[in-house]
Enzyme design. Structure first.
Site, PDB file in Angstrom:
ATOM      1  N   LYS A 206       0.830  -1.201   0.000  1.00  0.00           N
ATOM      2  CA  LYS A 206       0.000   0.000   0.000  1.00  0.00           C
ATOM      3  C   LYS A 206       0.874   1.264   0.000  1.00  0.00           C
ATOM      4  O   LYS A 206       2.039   1.209   0.401  1.00  0.00           O
ATOM      5  CB  LYS A 206      -0.873   0.029   1.264  1.00  0.00           C
ATOM      6  CG  LYS A 206      -1.919  -1.058   1.344  1.00  0.00           C
ATOM      7  CD  LYS A 206      -2.663  -0.966   2.674  1.00  0.00           C
ATOM      8  CE  LYS A 206      -3.729  -2.054   2.804  1.00  0.00           C
ATOM      9  NZ  LYS A 206      -4.857  -1.846   1.888  1.00  0.00           N
TER      10      LYS A 206
ATOM     11  N   ASP B 144      -7.866  -2.996  10.270  1.00  0.00           N
ATOM     12  CA  ASP B 144      -8.340  -4.020   9.342  1.00  0.00           C
ATOM     13  C   ASP B 144      -8.816  -5.275  10.078  1.00  0.00           C
ATOM     14  O   ASP B 144      -9.211  -6.249   9.451  1.00  0.00           O
ATOM     15  CB  ASP B 144      -7.229  -4.380   8.338  1.00  0.00           C
ATOM     16  CG  ASP B 144      -7.781  -4.765   6.981  1.00  0.00           C
ATOM     17  OD1 ASP B 144      -8.964  -4.504   6.720  1.00  0.00           O
ATOM     18  OD2 ASP B 144      -7.020  -5.323   6.168  1.00  0.00           O
TER      19      ASP B 144
ATOM     20  N   ASP C 238      -2.910  -7.411  -2.105  1.00  0.00           N
ATOM     21  CA  ASP C 238      -3.667  -6.528  -1.215  1.00  0.00           C
ATOM     22  C   ASP C 238      -5.161  -6.827  -1.268  1.00  0.00           C
ATOM     23  O   ASP C 238      -5.939  -6.216  -0.551  1.00  0.00           O
ATOM     24  CB  ASP C 238      -3.403  -5.063  -1.570  1.00  0.00           C
ATOM     25  CG  ASP C 238      -3.869  -4.110  -0.490  1.00  0.00           C
ATOM     26  OD1 ASP C 238      -3.924  -4.526   0.684  1.00  0.00           O
ATOM     27  OD2 ASP C 238      -4.200  -2.944  -0.817  1.00  0.00           O
TER      28      ASP C 238
ATOM     29  N   GLU D   4      -6.489  -9.401   0.005  1.00  0.00           N
ATOM     30  CA  GLU D   4      -6.197 -10.547   0.869  1.00  0.00           C
ATOM     31  C   GLU D   4      -7.375 -10.983   1.729  1.00  0.00           C
ATOM     32  O   GLU D   4      -7.488 -12.154   2.089  1.00  0.00           O
ATOM     33  CB  GLU D   4      -4.984 -10.240   1.759  1.00  0.00           C
ATOM     34  CG  GLU D   4      -5.246  -9.518   3.063  1.00  0.00           C
ATOM     35  CD  GLU D   4      -5.864  -8.136   2.903  1.00  0.00           C
ATOM     36  OE1 GLU D   4      -6.617  -7.715   3.785  1.00  0.00           O
ATOM     37  OE2 GLU D   4      -5.583  -7.463   1.882  1.00  0.00           O
TER      38      GLU D   4
ATOM     39  N   ARG E 210     -10.513 -11.396   1.116  1.00  0.00           N
ATOM     40  CA  ARG E 210     -11.377 -12.413   0.502  1.00  0.00           C
ATOM     41  C   ARG E 210     -10.711 -13.786   0.495  1.00  0.00           C
ATOM     42  O   ARG E 210     -11.403 -14.801   0.499  1.00  0.00           O
ATOM     43  CB  ARG E 210     -11.757 -11.966  -0.919  1.00  0.00           C
ATOM     44  CG  ARG E 210     -10.619 -11.921  -1.901  1.00  0.00           C
ATOM     45  CD  ARG E 210     -10.905 -11.002  -3.074  1.00  0.00           C
ATOM     46  NE  ARG E 210     -10.898  -9.604  -2.679  1.00  0.00           N
ATOM     47  CZ  ARG E 210     -11.122  -8.575  -3.524  1.00  0.00           C
ATOM     48  NH1 ARG E 210     -11.401  -8.832  -4.787  1.00  0.00           N
ATOM     49  NH2 ARG E 210     -11.086  -7.339  -3.100  1.00  0.00           N
TER      50      ARG E 210
END
Length: 281
Positions: A61, A72, A131, A133, A135
């Site tokens: 990122k 997150d 990124d 990730e 899912r």
């Protein structure tokens, strides 16, 4: 997790020195049968994305705002909060919470764009973006929870920036494979003042997760549809009534003094109360 073939979940954590931990919390309210006699209604299962820090991995990122990626794990925190609420109210319900926790870091052992991973379901996934990730973690957990024979599975995840673009910090994005659930969720949303908005999940979205070398891909190079393509990816792994809540825009406030919002604890606590015909005191 390795014995269960949860290779997508494990791939996300492969670059971190901190091992992935999937915590399963089972709540049986008073009057709920602990034994599976084959004819009782299955539990409601809550699955929370718990990325304790998400650097983006190899697809790293931008540095600006990366410190907020400690948030997150808000999906997993919400699951824990809902179970605490239900337990303190001593509600007569069978509830299972899964906190799907790990860390996504860049390292020589990290999974890479171009890799193909075999999920617990047997489906293969081409990694386009490390990124994307969340899912990958959730798809294995959504397969794992089939063993509980659930009445309903609800996953909660800070999943996509696209949902923030679409709905801002006001509405949580809701996607489902069971339209009969929508009115109940909308009513609970209004009663709790924890706002949601339904996004579509039709089969015409297949193009968003198409892969030339695996069953599906975890991302795409198309210019839009990021929130619904992530939802459709998850839908590919469910075989029960399921609701996906994307809280990327509503889980926390960008202001450092504000922090996490606690959403959608109010929404789902109200949904459970409504399901039981209860009103909060």
């Amino acid at each position: 997790m390795r014995r269960n073939g949860m290779n997508a979940y494990l791939a996300v954590s492969s670059g971190s020195r901190n091992e992935p931990i999937m915590s399963v919390i089972k709540y049986f309210g008073n009057g709920v049968d602990h034994e599976d006699n084959g004819d009782r209604v299955g539990p409601i299962v809550l699955v929370g994305k718990g990325l304790t820090f998400d650097s983006g991995g190899i697809s790293i990122k931008p540095s600006s705002g990366m410190e907020q990626m400690k948030f997150d794990m808000c999906g997993a925190a919400a699951v824990y909060g809902i179970i605490r609420c239900v337990a303190e109210l001593d509600l007569p319900i069978h509830l299972i919470g899964v906190l799907a926790c790990c860390e996504n870091m860049p390292d020589g052992m990290s999974y890479r764009p171009g890799d193909i991973v075999k999920t617990m379901s047997g489906k293969t996934v081409e990694i386009i973006n490390t990124d994307a990730e969340g899912r990958l973690v959730l798809c294995d957990v959504l397969t794992y929870v089939k063993r509980f024979k659930p009445e309903l599975v609800i996953d909660i995840a800070t999943l996509t920036g696209s949902c923030v673009v679409a709905l801002g910090d006001v509405y949580t994005g809701m996607m489902t494979n069971d339209q009969s659930l929508v009115s109940s969720f909308m009513n609970s949303s209004e009663r709790s003042m924890d706002k949601i908005w339904q996004l579509p999940l039709g089969d015409d979205l297949k193009k968003y997760i198409r892969s030339d070398c695996a069953d599906i891909s975890n991302s795409n190079n198309l210019s839009g549809g990021g929130a619904i393509s992530a939802g459709y990816f998850l839908r590919s792994f469910v075989e029960y009534s399921w609701v996906h809540l994307d809280i990327a825009g509503t889980a926390w406030k960008n202001n450092k003094s504000d922090g996490a919002t606690g959403r959608p604890v109010s929404l789902l606590s109200q949904f459970i109360l409504d399901k039981l015909g209860r009103s909060p005191e």
